[in-house]
Motif scaffolding. Structure first.
Motif, short mmCIF file in Angstrom:
data_model
loop_
_atom_site.label_atom_id
_atom_site.label_comp_id
_atom_site.label_asym_id
_atom_site.label_seq_id
_atom_site.Cartn_x
_atom_site.Cartn_y
_atom_site.Cartn_z
N LEU A 8 32.08 34.90 52.60
CA LEU A 8 33.04 34.51 51.57
C LEU A 8 33.55 35.67 50.74
O LEU A 8 34.18 35.47 49.71
CB LEU A 8 32.41 33.46 50.64
N ARG A 9 33.29 36.89 51.16
CA ARG A 9 33.77 38.03 50.39
C ARG A 9 34.77 38.84 51.20
O ARG A 9 34.76 38.78 52.43
CB ARG A 9 32.61 38.93 49.97
N PRO A 10 35.64 39.56 50.50
CA PRO A 10 36.55 40.45 51.23
C PRO A 10 35.74 41.53 51.95
O PRO A 10 34.66 41.87 51.48
CB PRO A 10 37.40 41.07 50.12
N PRO A 11 36.17 42.07 53.04
CA PRO A 11 37.45 41.78 53.69
C PRO A 11 37.36 40.61 54.67
O PRO A 11 38.36 40.26 55.27
CB PRO A 11 37.75 43.08 54.43
N ALA A 57 24.85 30.02 42.13
CA ALA A 57 24.33 31.35 42.43
C ALA A 57 25.28 32.12 43.34
O ALA A 57 25.49 33.33 43.17
CB ALA A 57 22.94 31.24 43.06
N THR A 58 25.88 31.43 44.28
CA THR A 58 26.84 32.06 45.19
C THR A 58 28.07 32.54 44.44
O THR A 58 28.54 33.66 44.65
CB THR A 58 27.23 31.08 46.31
N ASP A 63 31.21 36.98 42.23
CA ASP A 63 31.85 37.56 41.05
C ASP A 63 31.30 38.95 40.72
O ASP A 63 32.01 39.79 40.19
CB ASP A 63 31.68 36.65 39.83
N GLY A 64 30.04 39.18 41.05
CA GLY A 64 29.41 40.45 40.72
C GLY A 64 29.48 41.52 41.78
O GLY A 64 29.24 42.70 41.50
N ALA A 72 34.95 42.21 43.62
CA ALA A 72 35.49 41.25 44.59
C ALA A 72 36.42 40.23 43.95
O ALA A 72 37.35 39.76 44.56
CB ALA A 72 34.35 40.55 45.33
N SER A 73 36.16 39.86 42.72
CA SER A 73 36.96 38.82 42.06
C SER A 73 38.17 39.38 41.35
O SER A 73 38.94 38.62 40.77
CB SER A 73 36.09 38.03 41.07
N ALA A 74 38.38 40.68 41.39
CA ALA A 74 39.52 41.27 40.69
C ALA A 74 40.84 41.01 41.38
O ALA A 74 40.94 40.77 42.52
CB ALA A 74 39.32 42.79 40.56
#
Length: 74
Positions: A8-11, A57-58, A63-64, A72-74
């Motif tokens: 669920l995170r980039p890329p 938690a996910t 977010d962190g 990642a959330s930017a």
């Protein structure tokens, strides 16, 4: 672990993960760990609580995380 849970995170996921995607991943995790696709009525509350806690938690993890020097959330 569980092939149904996607990254669920980039890329891997170019846009920010939605709450629905986070909850779906949490549900798959709880299903895998518990061994139940759907819990019995007497286990529903604890099953749902586990999904909620893991989804939270996910979201905090995503977010962190910093990916390539940027959040990642930017």
């Amino acid at each position: 672990m569980c092939r149904s849970i996607k990254t669920l995170r980039p890329p891997a996921l170019p846009e920010e993960a939605t709450q629905e995607e986070i909850r779906a991943a949490a549900l798959q995790f709880v299903r895998k760990v518990s061994g139940f696709r759907a819990p019995a009525a007497h286990n529903q509350e604890v099953f749902d609580h586990a999904v909620d806690v893991i989804a939270q938690a996910t979201a905090e993890l995503l977010d962190g995380l910093e990916v390539r020097g940027q959040k990642a959330s930017a």
